[in-house]
Design an enzyme around this catalytic site. Structure first.
Site, mmCIF file in Angstrom:
data_model
loop_
_atom_site.group_PDB
_atom_site.id
_atom_site.type_symbol
_atom_site.label_atom_id
_atom_site.label_comp_id
_atom_site.label_asym_id
_atom_site.label_seq_id
_atom_site.Cartn_x
_atom_site.Cartn_y
_atom_site.Cartn_z
ATOM 1 N N LYS A 1 0.830 -1.214 0.000
ATOM 2 C CA LYS A 1 0.000 0.000 0.000
ATOM 3 C C LYS A 1 0.858 1.255 0.000
ATOM 4 O O LYS A 1 0.463 2.283 -0.550
ATOM 5 C CB LYS A 1 -0.962 -0.016 1.196
ATOM 6 C CG LYS A 1 -2.109 -0.986 0.989
ATOM 7 C CD LYS A 1 -3.324 -0.598 1.795
ATOM 8 C CE LYS A 1 -4.503 -1.490 1.438
ATOM 9 N NZ LYS A 1 -5.618 -1.383 2.376
ATOM 10 N N LYS B 1 -4.198 -11.423 -6.777
ATOM 11 C CA LYS B 1 -5.481 -11.469 -6.065
ATOM 12 C C LYS B 1 -6.548 -10.621 -6.754
ATOM 13 O O LYS B 1 -6.235 -9.544 -7.248
ATOM 14 C CB LYS B 1 -5.227 -10.930 -4.651
ATOM 15 C CG LYS B 1 -6.352 -11.063 -3.681
ATOM 16 C CD LYS B 1 -6.040 -10.350 -2.362
ATOM 17 C CE LYS B 1 -6.347 -8.868 -2.433
ATOM 18 N NZ LYS B 1 -6.435 -8.186 -1.146
ATOM 19 N N LYS C 1 -10.481 -5.087 -4.987
ATOM 20 C CA LYS C 1 -11.382 -3.961 -5.285
ATOM 21 C C LYS C 1 -10.638 -2.823 -5.956
ATOM 22 O O LYS C 1 -11.223 -2.026 -6.656
ATOM 23 C CB LYS C 1 -12.017 -3.351 -4.028
ATOM 24 C CG LYS C 1 -12.027 -4.175 -2.823
ATOM 25 C CD LYS C 1 -12.646 -3.443 -1.635
ATOM 26 C CE LYS C 1 -12.851 -4.491 -0.564
ATOM 27 N NZ LYS C 1 -13.446 -4.155 0.631
#
Ligand code: TYM
Length: 331
Positions: A113, A195, A198
């Site tokens: 992130k 993965k 979203k």
């Protein structure tokens, strides 16, 4: 009786990965009478990435409705918003003083992130796993059902709990992570080695649980597979096909072996359509229930309030126990 705890961030959309890897299992666990289940919207975690206030508010309401639409039942389980239970923030602060910067620096999600949001590497982003430890430890949790990507956070939760227990005695229950046999890592339809997320910039890689049937068909038709023609479950060498088979197995409630056998002789294009159809069928009742619930704001709010009250009662006891052990003057 086992205490089950899990949470999801109300950011963006609920993906098919969230559904298969998480909430679908939560519902199954809730329906086992030997489990006491507690599920939260991790809305405090969500602001580690900047949110547009109106969208954030809408997402919180939408995810609370999605919880109920999937079959999480406010009468059987405690279902609440993390920000409604102040003990989470308080315990996170206390646990910060028992967690090392080096440990947080090593977290894979923090590194990912930070790279993605290089202009906003805030303290919350780094502290994220400590807040998650607080969530879990407040409820004397036995099992935490999650997808693979969250297992490292469960490990650090166990480390922090054990560290505190070694200093003060039995304060926290040390929880176990639990991942489903199939579906703990649903991958992107466009890049089957990563993965389904979203935040994927390519919308064709991600199925939203609220996608209409024609969109689901379109996305599955475009799914990346391989240049082979055999249908086999081999996530390492046939990531795309294995992802489709895993989704099909969960959607039809069959084992992976049975699913592979059923699909022998299908062309890849036909397999994709079969998966799309079964996902549409799996999601149909859920989508209908969501549409019914999303306009019942008063009802959703009253469930959320009740959930927060119940959660807070449990959380307060754990927090007090820890504060007393540290030496705080507790009333
Ligand atoms: P979040 O919101 O990213 O995801 C919620 C749950 O969905 C699982 N998941 C997947 N499973 C399989 N395949 C995928 N592609 C996939 N994508 C997501 C995640 O593993 C997770 O179980 N930090 C957590 C939320 C959290 C939490 C907690 C979880 C906050 N406090 C306490 C457990 C216990 C998160 O961001 O999940």
């Amino acid at each position: 009786m086992k205490t089950i705890y899990s949470a999801i961030q109300p950011s963006g959309i609920m993906t098919l990965g969230n559904y298969i890897g998480a909430v679908n299992n939560w519902r199954n666990m809730q329906n086992d009478k030997d489990n006491k289940c507690i599920f939260a919207l991790a809305d405090l975690h969500t602001i580690t990435v900047r949110q547009n206030p109106e969208e954030f508010y809408k997402n919180c309401m939408s995810f609370y409705a999605l919880f109920q639409a999937v079959g999480l039942d406010a009468k059987k389980s405690i279902i609440y918003l993390q920000s409604h239970v102040h003990q989470h923030s308080e315990l996170a602060w206390l646990l910060n003083c028992y967690t090392y910067v080096g440990e947080m620096n090593r977290m894979t999600q923090f590194k990912d992130k930070s790279a993605k949001h290089a202009d906003n590497i805030n303290m919350g982003l780094m502290d994220y796993p400590v807040l998650m430890a607080a969530d879990i430890l407040l409820y004397d949790t036995d099992l935490v059902p999650v997808g693979y990507d969250q297992l490292q956070h469960i490990e650090i939760t166990r480390d922090i709990a054990t560290r505190v227990n070694n200093i003060y005695g039995d304060i926290f229950k040390v929880p176990e992570g639990f991942t489903p046999k199939i579906g703990a890592k649903i991958t992107s339809l466009q890049d089957p080695t990563s993965k389904m997320s979203k935040s994927d910039p390519n919308p064709n890689g991600v199925i939203s649980c609220l996608d209409p049937p024609e969109v689901i068909v379109k996305k599955f038709k475009k799914a990346v597979t391989d240049s082979d023609t055999t249908i086999a479950y081999d996530p390492e060498n046939k990531a795309g096909i294995s992802n489709l088979l895993g989704i099909l197995a969960v959607a039809t409630g069959k084992t992976i072996e049975q699913t592979v056998e059923d699909c022998q002789g299908l062309r890849y294009g036909d397999l994709k359509l079969r998966v799309a159809d079964s996902v549409i069928e799996m999601l149909r009742p859920f989508q209908e229930e969501y549409r019914r619930l999303i306009d019942s704001k008063d009802y959703l709010m009253s469930c959320a309030k009740e959930g927060a009250q119940k959660a807070s009662e449990i959380a307060e006891k754990t927090l007090k126990r820890f504060k007393q052990a540290i030496g705080y003057v507790v009333d």
